[in-house]
Design a protein around this motif. Sequence first.
Motif, PDB file in Angstrom:
ATOM      1  N   ARG A  21      32.176 -22.957 -32.334  1.00 40.24           N
ATOM      2  CA  ARG A  21      33.060 -23.906 -33.190  1.00 40.24           C
ATOM      3  C   ARG A  21      31.947 -25.038 -33.588  1.00 40.24           C
ATOM      4  O   ARG A  21      31.233 -25.475 -32.722  1.00 40.24           O
ATOM      5  CB  ARG A  21      34.122 -24.394 -32.493  1.00 40.24           C
ATOM      6  N   ASN A  22      32.136 -25.397 -34.784  1.00 44.68           N
ATOM      7  CA  ASN A  22      31.387 -26.558 -35.394  1.00 44.68           C
ATOM      8  C   ASN A  22      32.124 -27.788 -34.886  1.00 44.68           C
ATOM      9  O   ASN A  22      33.072 -27.686 -34.229  1.00 44.68           O
ATOM     10  CB  ASN A  22      31.316 -26.809 -36.873  1.00 44.68           C
ATOM     11  N   GLU A  23      31.643 -28.979 -34.769  1.00 44.70           N
ATOM     12  CA  GLU A  23      32.127 -30.075 -34.354  1.00 44.70           C
ATOM     13  C   GLU A  23      33.712 -30.523 -34.706  1.00 44.70           C
ATOM     14  O   GLU A  23      34.307 -30.844 -33.499  1.00 44.70           O
ATOM     15  CB  GLU A  23      31.227 -31.422 -34.711  1.00 44.70           C
ATOM     16  N   LEU A  24      33.725 -30.485 -35.991  1.00 40.30           N
ATOM     17  CA  LEU A  24      35.177 -30.581 -36.265  1.00 40.30           C
ATOM     18  C   LEU A  24      36.293 -29.646 -35.788  1.00 40.30           C
ATOM     19  O   LEU A  24      37.311 -30.102 -35.352  1.00 40.30           O
ATOM     20  CB  LEU A  24      35.234 -30.498 -38.164  1.00 40.30           C
ATOM     21  N   GLU A  25      35.839 -28.463 -35.976  1.00 42.11           N
ATOM     22  CA  GLU A  25      36.783 -27.342 -35.174  1.00 42.11           C
ATOM     23  C   GLU A  25      37.024 -27.660 -33.681  1.00 42.11           C
ATOM     24  O   GLU A  25      37.829 -27.379 -33.376  1.00 42.11           O
ATOM     25  CB  GLU A  25      36.275 -25.905 -35.546  1.00 42.11           C
ATOM     26  N   GLN A  26      35.871 -27.830 -33.093  1.00 39.44           N
ATOM     27  CA  GLN A  26      35.919 -28.168 -31.536  1.00 39.44           C
ATOM     28  C   GLN A  26      36.931 -29.230 -31.072  1.00 39.44           C
ATOM     29  O   GLN A  26      37.430 -29.199 -30.247  1.00 39.44           O
ATOM     30  CB  GLN A  26      34.581 -28.356 -31.046  1.00 39.44           C
ATOM     31  N   GLU A  27      36.723 -30.035 -32.083  1.00 38.92           N
ATOM     32  CA  GLU A  27      37.437 -31.468 -31.813  1.00 38.92           C
ATOM     33  C   GLU A  27      39.174 -31.010 -31.839  1.00 38.92           C
ATOM     34  O   GLU A  27      39.837 -31.376 -31.119  1.00 38.92           O
ATOM     35  CB  GLU A  27      37.345 -32.522 -32.655  1.00 38.92           C
ATOM     36  N   MET A  28      39.458 -30.045 -32.943  1.00 33.98           N
ATOM     37  CA  MET A  28      40.674 -29.655 -33.266  1.00 33.98           C
ATOM     38  C   MET A  28      41.264 -28.866 -31.899  1.00 33.98           C
ATOM     39  O   MET A  28      42.280 -28.880 -31.499  1.00 33.98           O
ATOM     40  CB  MET A  28      40.718 -29.064 -34.636  1.00 33.98           C
ATOM     41  N   ALA A  29      40.284 -27.861 -31.590  1.00 30.49           N
ATOM     42  CA  ALA A  29      40.707 -27.104 -30.677  1.00 30.49           C
ATOM     43  C   ALA A  29      41.047 -27.758 -29.132  1.00 30.49           C
ATOM     44  O   ALA A  29      42.160 -27.253 -28.455  1.00 30.49           O
ATOM     45  CB  ALA A  29      39.303 -26.013 -30.446  1.00 30.49           C
ATOM     46  N   GLU A  30      40.133 -28.803 -28.921  1.00 33.92           N
ATOM     47  CA  GLU A  30      40.449 -29.338 -27.814  1.00 33.92           C
ATOM     48  C   GLU A  30      41.567 -30.110 -28.035  1.00 33.92           C
ATOM     49  O   GLU A  30      42.640 -30.267 -27.016  1.00 33.92           O
ATOM     50  CB  GLU A  30      39.068 -30.387 -27.609  1.00 33.92           C
ATOM     51  N   ASP A  31      41.983 -31.043 -29.058  1.00 30.64           N
ATOM     52  CA  ASP A  31      42.934 -31.605 -29.168  1.00 30.64           C
ATOM     53  C   ASP A  31      44.372 -30.906 -29.187  1.00 30.64           C
ATOM     54  O   ASP A  31      45.399 -31.478 -28.518  1.00 30.64           O
ATOM     55  CB  ASP A  31      43.156 -32.393 -30.325  1.00 30.64           C
ATOM     56  N   ARG A  32      44.294 -29.854 -29.380  1.00 33.32           N
ATOM     57  CA  ARG A  32      45.580 -28.924 -29.754  1.00 33.32           C
ATOM     58  C   ARG A  32      45.571 -27.699 -28.517  1.00 33.32           C
ATOM     59  O   ARG A  32      46.631 -27.048 -28.396  1.00 33.32           O
ATOM     60  CB  ARG A  32      45.497 -28.048 -30.989  1.00 33.32           C
TER      61      ARG A  32
END
Length: 84
Positions: free
Chosen positions: A46-57
């Motif tokens: 995952r790129n940084e944006l996708e990783q942040e979303m994945a962690e948040d959700r």
Amino acid sequence: MSQKDHSVLAVAIRAKVPLNHTCGGNATCGTCRVLVVKGLEKLPPRNELEQEMAEDRGFQPFERLACQIEPVDGLTVEIPLSDD
């Protein structure tokens, strides 16, 4: 092809597949979440944006954002039935 044409979301839109997307493919809404059924090992991390979303959700490793992954040979994804 433009850069936007290189996402699973762009392919789904062109094929008229009903895949939710409310932020325009910017990885800020999470509505284009798909389940990778086959080919997860072919995708980059995952790129940084996708990783942040994945962690948040709380996404599982096989849950990815269609706007952030490229369609690669052997990739099979499913659209979740609900957002649970």
